[in-house]
Design an enzyme around this catalytic site. Structure first.
Site, PDB file in Angstrom:
ATOM      1  N   ASP A  13      26.170  18.134   8.982  1.00 19.60           N
ATOM      2  CA  ASP A  13      25.356  18.670   9.881  1.00 19.60           C
ATOM      3  C   ASP A  13      24.724  20.073   8.959  1.00 19.60           C
ATOM      4  O   ASP A  13      24.561  21.224   9.902  1.00 19.60           O
ATOM      5  CB  ASP A  13      26.360  19.266  10.933  1.00 19.60           C
ATOM      6  CG  ASP A  13      26.917  18.057  11.972  1.00 19.60           C
ATOM      7  OD1 ASP A  13      26.232  17.058  12.004  1.00 19.60           O
ATOM      8  OD2 ASP A  13      27.868  18.283  12.455  1.00 19.60           O
ATOM      9  N   LYS A  16      20.444  18.309   7.061  1.00 15.20           N
ATOM     10  CA  LYS A  16      19.879  17.089   6.122  1.00 15.20           C
ATOM     11  C   LYS A  16      18.650  16.760   6.794  1.00 15.20           C
ATOM     12  O   LYS A  16      17.527  16.208   6.170  1.00 15.20           O
ATOM     13  CB  LYS A  16      20.804  16.029   5.892  1.00 15.20           C
ATOM     14  CG  LYS A  16      22.203  16.384   5.125  1.00 15.20           C
ATOM     15  CD  LYS A  16      23.086  15.475   5.084  1.00 15.20           C
ATOM     16  CE  LYS A  16      23.682  14.905   6.260  1.00 15.20           C
ATOM     17  NZ  LYS A  16      24.393  15.800   7.069  1.00 15.20           N
ATOM     18  N   GLY A  40      24.225  12.488  13.162  1.00 11.64           N
ATOM     19  CA  GLY A  40      23.038  12.778  14.037  1.00 11.64           C
ATOM     20  C   GLY A  40      22.204  13.813  13.313  1.00 11.64           C
ATOM     21  O   GLY A  40      22.870  15.092  12.837  1.00 11.64           O
ATOM     22  N   HIS A  41      20.999  13.457  12.873  1.00  9.38           N
ATOM     23  CA  HIS A  41      20.260  14.016  12.032  1.00  9.38           C
ATOM     24  C   HIS A  41      19.026  14.805  12.985  1.00  9.38           C
ATOM     25  O   HIS A  41      18.356  13.970  13.668  1.00  9.38           O
ATOM     26  CB  HIS A  41      19.575  13.525  11.139  1.00  9.38           C
ATOM     27  CG  HIS A  41      20.815  12.962  10.041  1.00  9.38           C
ATOM     28  ND1 HIS A  41      20.543  12.236   8.879  1.00  9.38           N
ATOM     29  CD2 HIS A  41      21.910  13.234  10.066  1.00  9.38           C
ATOM     30  CE1 HIS A  41      21.650  12.027   7.964  1.00  9.38           C
ATOM     31  NE2 HIS A  41      22.513  12.820   8.589  1.00  9.38           N
ATOM     32  N   GLN A 222      26.636  12.686   6.633  1.00  9.45           N
ATOM     33  CA  GLN A 222      28.052  13.559   6.694  1.00  9.45           C
ATOM     34  C   GLN A 222      27.752  14.349   5.461  1.00  9.45           C
ATOM     35  O   GLN A 222      26.657  14.680   5.139  1.00  9.45           O
ATOM     36  CB  GLN A 222      29.145  12.373   6.331  1.00  9.45           C
ATOM     37  CG  GLN A 222      29.298  11.401   7.606  1.00  9.45           C
ATOM     38  CD  GLN A 222      28.344  10.452   7.604  1.00  9.45           C
ATOM     39  OE1 GLN A 222      28.607   9.326   7.038  1.00  9.45           O
ATOM     40  NE2 GLN A 222      28.037  10.184   9.131  1.00  9.45           N
TER      41      GLN A 222
HETATM   42  P1  GDP Z   1      22.194  16.999   9.601  1.00  7.94           P
HETATM   43  O1  GDP Z   1      23.423  16.149  10.329  1.00  7.94           O
HETATM   44  O2  GDP Z   1      22.601  17.637   8.300  1.00  7.94           O
HETATM   45  O3  GDP Z   1      21.025  16.439   9.681  1.00  7.94           O
HETATM   46  O4  GDP Z   1      22.348  18.317  10.521  1.00  7.94           O
HETATM   47  P2  GDP Z   1      22.323  18.347  12.181  1.00  7.94           P
HETATM   48  O5  GDP Z   1      20.919  18.070  12.859  1.00  7.94           O
HETATM   49  O6  GDP Z   1      23.546  17.644  12.892  1.00  7.94           O
HETATM   50  O7  GDP Z   1      22.566  19.927  12.570  1.00  7.94           O
HETATM   51  C1  GDP Z   1      21.909  20.811  12.107  1.00  7.94           C
HETATM   52  C2  GDP Z   1      21.281  21.786  13.388  1.00  7.94           C
HETATM   53  O8  GDP Z   1      20.688  22.932  12.868  1.00  7.94           O
HETATM   54  C3  GDP Z   1      20.243  21.016  14.132  1.00  7.94           C
HETATM   55  O9  GDP Z   1      20.505  21.368  15.414  1.00  7.94           O
HETATM   56  C4  GDP Z   1      18.893  21.606  13.608  1.00  7.94           C
HETATM   57  O10 GDP Z   1      18.039  21.523  14.529  1.00  7.94           O
HETATM   58  C5  GDP Z   1      19.363  22.766  13.371  1.00  7.94           C
HETATM   59  N1  GDP Z   1      19.016  23.582  12.243  1.00  7.94           N
HETATM   60  C6  GDP Z   1      18.435  22.972  11.084  1.00  7.94           C
HETATM   61  N2  GDP Z   1      18.013  24.159  10.240  1.00  7.94           N
HETATM   62  C7  GDP Z   1      17.973  25.042  10.673  1.00  7.94           C
HETATM   63  C8  GDP Z   1      17.651  26.706  10.647  1.00  7.94           C
HETATM   64  O11 GDP Z   1      17.218  26.976   9.576  1.00  7.94           O
HETATM   65  N3  GDP Z   1      18.025  27.702  11.558  1.00  7.94           N
HETATM   66  C9  GDP Z   1      18.531  27.028  12.656  1.00  7.94           C
HETATM   67  N4  GDP Z   1      18.808  28.061  13.678  1.00  7.94           N
HETATM   68  N5  GDP Z   1      18.913  25.738  12.873  1.00  7.94           N
HETATM   69  C10 GDP Z   1      18.435  25.129  12.178  1.00  7.94           C
HETATM   70  P1  IMO Z   2      25.952  14.038   9.886  1.00  6.82           P
HETATM   71  O1  IMO Z   2      25.172  13.051   9.105  1.00  6.82           O
HETATM   72  C1  IMO Z   2      29.444  16.204  10.781  1.00  6.82           C
HETATM   73  C2  IMO Z   2      33.333  13.475  11.257  1.00  6.82           C
HETATM   74  C3  IMO Z   2      33.802  13.406  12.267  1.00  6.82           C
HETATM   75  C4  IMO Z   2      35.122  13.211  11.753  1.00  6.82           C
HETATM   76  C5  IMO Z   2      35.261  12.515  10.561  1.00  6.82           C
HETATM   77  C6  IMO Z   2      35.411  11.162  10.602  1.00  6.82           C
HETATM   78  O2  IMO Z   2      25.221  14.427  11.071  1.00  6.82           O
HETATM   79  O3  IMO Z   2      26.082  15.191   8.969  1.00  6.82           O
HETATM   80  P2  IMO Z   2      33.900   8.980  11.559  1.00  6.82           P
HETATM   81  O4  IMO Z   2      33.245   8.984  13.113  1.00  6.82           O
HETATM   82  O5  IMO Z   2      33.111   8.982  10.544  1.00  6.82           O
HETATM   83  O6  IMO Z   2      35.188   8.171  11.462  1.00  6.82           O
HETATM   84  O7  IMO Z   2      34.666  10.338  11.845  1.00  6.82           O
HETATM   85  O8  IMO Z   2      33.845  12.847  10.141  1.00  6.82           O
HETATM   86  N1  IMO Z   2      31.869  13.110  11.039  1.00  6.82           N
HETATM   87  C7  IMO Z   2      30.726  14.180  11.022  1.00  6.82           C
HETATM   88  N2  IMO Z   2      30.807  15.387  10.967  1.00  6.82           N
HETATM   89  N3  IMO Z   2      28.358  15.497  10.840  1.00  6.82           N
HETATM   90  C8  IMO Z   2      28.421  14.045  10.708  1.00  6.82           C
HETATM   91  O9  IMO Z   2      27.542  13.477  10.196  1.00  6.82           O
HETATM   92  C9  IMO Z   2      29.616  13.263  10.766  1.00  6.82           C
HETATM   93  N4  IMO Z   2      29.927  12.147  10.777  1.00  6.82           N
HETATM   94  C10 IMO Z   2      31.200  11.936  10.841  1.00  6.82           C
HETATM   95  O10 IMO Z   2      33.748  14.565  13.179  1.00  6.82           O
HETATM   96  O11 IMO Z   2      35.930  14.357  11.659  1.00  6.82           O
HETATM   97 MG    MG Z   3      24.440  15.820  11.841  1.00  8.45          MG
END
Ligand code: GDP
Ligand code: IMO
Ligand code: MG
Length: 425
Positions: A13, A16, A40-41, A222
Site C-alpha cells: 500500500d 504503487k 488493491g492498487h 504487496q
Molecule cells: P498500492 O497498493 O501500493 O497501490 O497503494 P494503495 O492504493 O493500496 O494505497 C495507497 C493510498 O494512498 C490510496 O488510497 C492512494 O489514493 C493514496 N495515495 C497515493 N499517493 C498519495 C499521496 O501522495 N498523498 C495522499 N494523501 N494519498 C496518496
Molecule cells: P498491495 O498490492 C498490504 C498482507 C495481508 C496479510 C499478509 C498475507 O495493495 O500493496 P495474503 O492475503 O497475501 O495471504 O495476506 O499480507 N497483504 C497486503 N498488505 N497491501 C497488499 O497489497 C497486501 N497483500 C497482502 O494483510 O498481512
Molecule cells: Mg494496496
C-alpha cells in the site's frame, strides 16, 4: 535495457498503483508479475478514484498493453467484476489485456481453505486478506494447481472436481467442510467469461515486444517486507514480491532489467499481523491513520501506522537494487511539528544495529529515532518542486544520505497531478 520494475519497499500500500499510472505514458506495456486479488492498487484522476486488484494499472492508457503474468494467481470471479466496473466507466480494455495461460487459478475452494487455515492458526493469525492466495500458491508449488490455460481443455470440469476433492480432504483434516456449492455457478460463469479473453503464452508475447524495442514496466504487488523469503516470515504473503519475482513471474531474463523504482511512504503502514518495530499505538498513530485515510483498499481494515523505518528500507533497497525512490504521501505529515525517522535498533543490553532484526529479536528490540523539523505547509497545493519547503527538502536529503539512493519523486496527494518530479536538482 527496456524493462523497469516497480516494487513496494514496505508492507504494501505504498502507492504503487498511483505511480504506475503516472509513469505509464512513457511505457508500452504494464505487466503484473505476482500476487492476485489480495492487492488493491488505487489510481485517482479526473476526480474519480479507481481501485484495481488484478488488472494491471496501465489499463487507463489506451496505448498500453496490460499483461497478467504467469506469476500471478487469478480469481476469475473478482477479475470479471473488476473488468465489468471498467466497462461501466467507459474503459475499452478488451484489446489491451493479455493473461498468461500459466497463471494459477484461484478456485472457490482455495478461498474456503484460506479461511479454514487462518482459523486454525489460533493466536498467531497472519491477517490474510482471505482471497485464497496462500492455498493457490501452495497448489502451484505442490504441482497440483489449475492454470488459466486449463480452462481451454475439454476435461477442465474433471480437473476442477479432482482439485476440490483434494481440498475437501485438507478441510476435513481441520474437521471442516468446504461449503462452496453456493459459489460454484458464479465461478463457472466467470470461467466462461475468462475463455473469451486473450489467454496466451505471455512470456513469448513480452519477449517479442522486447525484440521490437518496446518498453515494459513490471508492476509489483504487496511489498518487499511481505516477500515469502525475505519478509517478516511467517507474516508474509506467498509470493516473491521483490524484483527477482519479475523475472520468474513474467519470463523475462534479468539482463533486460534496467531501472528499479522503490516505492515508500514518508511514514510506514502495515495491514494484518506481524512485527512492525516503529508502529505507533498512540494518538500520533491515530493522527497518521486519519490524515492518510489508512484503511485497506481491498479489505477496508484500518492499517497500522508508524514512523518511517530506515534500516528496513535499506534492507528492501538492497534486495531490489533500487535505482530511485518515490516518496509517497508526504502531505500526510503536513501538520506534524516534528517528523521522526528510525535510524537503527537497540537490543535490551544497549547494543545497536542497523540490520533488520529477525522475527524473535524484533519483539525485544527498540527503534531509535532521530527527529527532524516538520514543514507545516499544505503540500497538496504545491505544483513546482522547487517551491518545496526547506524542511521537506532537508527531510528528503537526510533520507537520501542514509539510503544512498536518489529520491526522484515526492508525491503530495492521491491524484495523478499531485506528483512532484525532483529533476531540477
Ligand atoms: P498500492 O497498493 O501500493 O497501490 O497503494 P494503495 O492504493 O493500496 O494505497 C495507497 C493510498 O494512498 C490510496 O488510497 C492512494 O489514493 C493514496 N495515495 C497515493 N499517493 C498519495 C499521496 O501522495 N498523498 C495522499 N494523501 N494519498 C496518496
Ligand atoms: P498491495 O498490492 C498490504 C498482507 C495481508 C496479510 C499478509 C498475507 O495493495 O500493496 P495474503 O492475503 O497475501 O495471504 O495476506 O499480507 N497483504 C497486503 N498488505 N497491501 C497488499 O497489497 C497486501 N497483500 C497482502 O494483510 O498481512
Ligand atoms: Mg494496496
Amino acid at each position: 535495457m527496456p524493462v523497469d520494475v516497480l516494487v513496494g519497499l514496505q508492507w504494501g500500500d505504498e502507492g504503487k498503483g498511483k505511480i504506475v499510472d503516472v509513469l505509464a505514458p512513457t511505457y508500452d506495456v504494464v505487466a503484473r508479475f505476482q500476487g492476485g486479488p489480495n492487492a488493491g492498487h488505487t489510481l485517482t484522476f479526473g476526480g474519480v478514484k479507481h481501485v484495481l486488484h488484478q488488472v494491471p494499472s496501465g489499463i487507463f492508457h489506451p496505448h498500453i498493453l496490460n499483461v497478467v503474468g504467469n506469476g500471478v494467481v487469478l480469481d476469475p470471479v473478482v477479475f470479471r467484476q473488476e473488468l465489468q466496473k471498467l466497462t461501466d466507466r467507459g474503459i475499452n480494455w478488451a484489446a489491451n489485456l493479455y493473461i498468461s495461460k500459466k497463471a494459477q487459478l484461484i478456485l472457490p475452494s482455495h478461498r474456503a481453505l484460506d479461511r479454514i487455515s487462518e482459523d486454525a492458526r489460533g493466536g498467531s493469525k497472519i491477517g490474510s486478506t482471505l482471497k485464497g492466495i496462500g492455498p493457490t500458491y501452495q497448489d502451484k508449488i505442490g504441482r497440483t494447481g489449475l492454470r488459466v490455460g486449463d480452462v481451454l481443455l475439454p476435461d477442465f470440469q474433471q480437473r476442477y472436481e479432482e482439485a476440490v476433492a483434494r481440498h475437501a480432504t485438507l478441510a476435513a483434516f481441520h474437521n471442516k467442510e468446504l461449503e462452496i456449492e453456493a459459489l460454484e455457478a458464479d465461478f463457472f460463469s466467470a470461467v466462461e467469461f475468462l475463455r473469451s479473453l486473450q489467454l496466451t503464452d505471455t512470456e513469448y508475447l513480452l519477449n517479442d515486444l522486447l525484440k521490437q524495442g518496446k518498453k515494459i514496466l513490471a508492476e509489483g504487488a504487496q511489498g518487499s517486507l511481505l516477500d515469502v523469503d525475505f519478509g517478516t516470515y511467517p507474516y508474509v504473503t506467498s509470493s516473491s514480491t521483490i524484483v527477482a519475482g519479475a523475472c520468474t513471474g513474467l519470463g523475462i531474463a534479468p539482463r533486460h532489467i534496467d531501472k528499479v523504482y522503490g516505492i515508500s511512504k514518508a511514514y510506514c503502514t502495515r495491514v494484518g499481523s506481524g512485527p512492525f518495530p516503529t508502529e505507533l499505538l498512540d494518538e500520533v498513530g491515530e493522527q497518521i491513520r486519519k490524515a492518510g485515510s489508512e484503511f485497506g483498499s481491498t479489505t477496508g481494515r484500518p492499517r497500522r501506522c508508524g514512523w518511517i523505518d530506515l534500516p528496513a528500507l535499506r534492507y528492501s533497497i538492497m534486495l531490489n537494487g533500487v535505482t530511485e525512490i518515490h516518496l509517497m504521501k508526504a502531505d500526510v505529515l503536513d501538520e506534524f511539528d516534528e517528523i521522526y525517522v528510525c535510524t537503527h535498533y537497540e537490543y535490551p543490553d544497549g547494543q545497536q544495529t542497523d540490520h533488520l532484526p529477525d522475527h524473535g529479536d524484533l519483539q525485544t528490540m527498540k527503534p531509535v529515532y532521530k527527529s527532524l523539523p516538520g514543514w507545516k505547509t499544505e503540500l497538496q497545493k504545491l505544483t513546482d518542486p522547487q517551491s518545496l519547503p526547506a524542511e521537506l527538502k532537508d527531510y528528503v536529503q537526510f533520507l537520501e544520505n542514509y539510503l544512498e539512493v536518489p529520491i526522484s519523486i515526492v508525491s503530495v496527494g492521491p491524484d495523478r497531478v499531485s506528483t512532484l518530479h525532483l529533476n531540477y536538482r
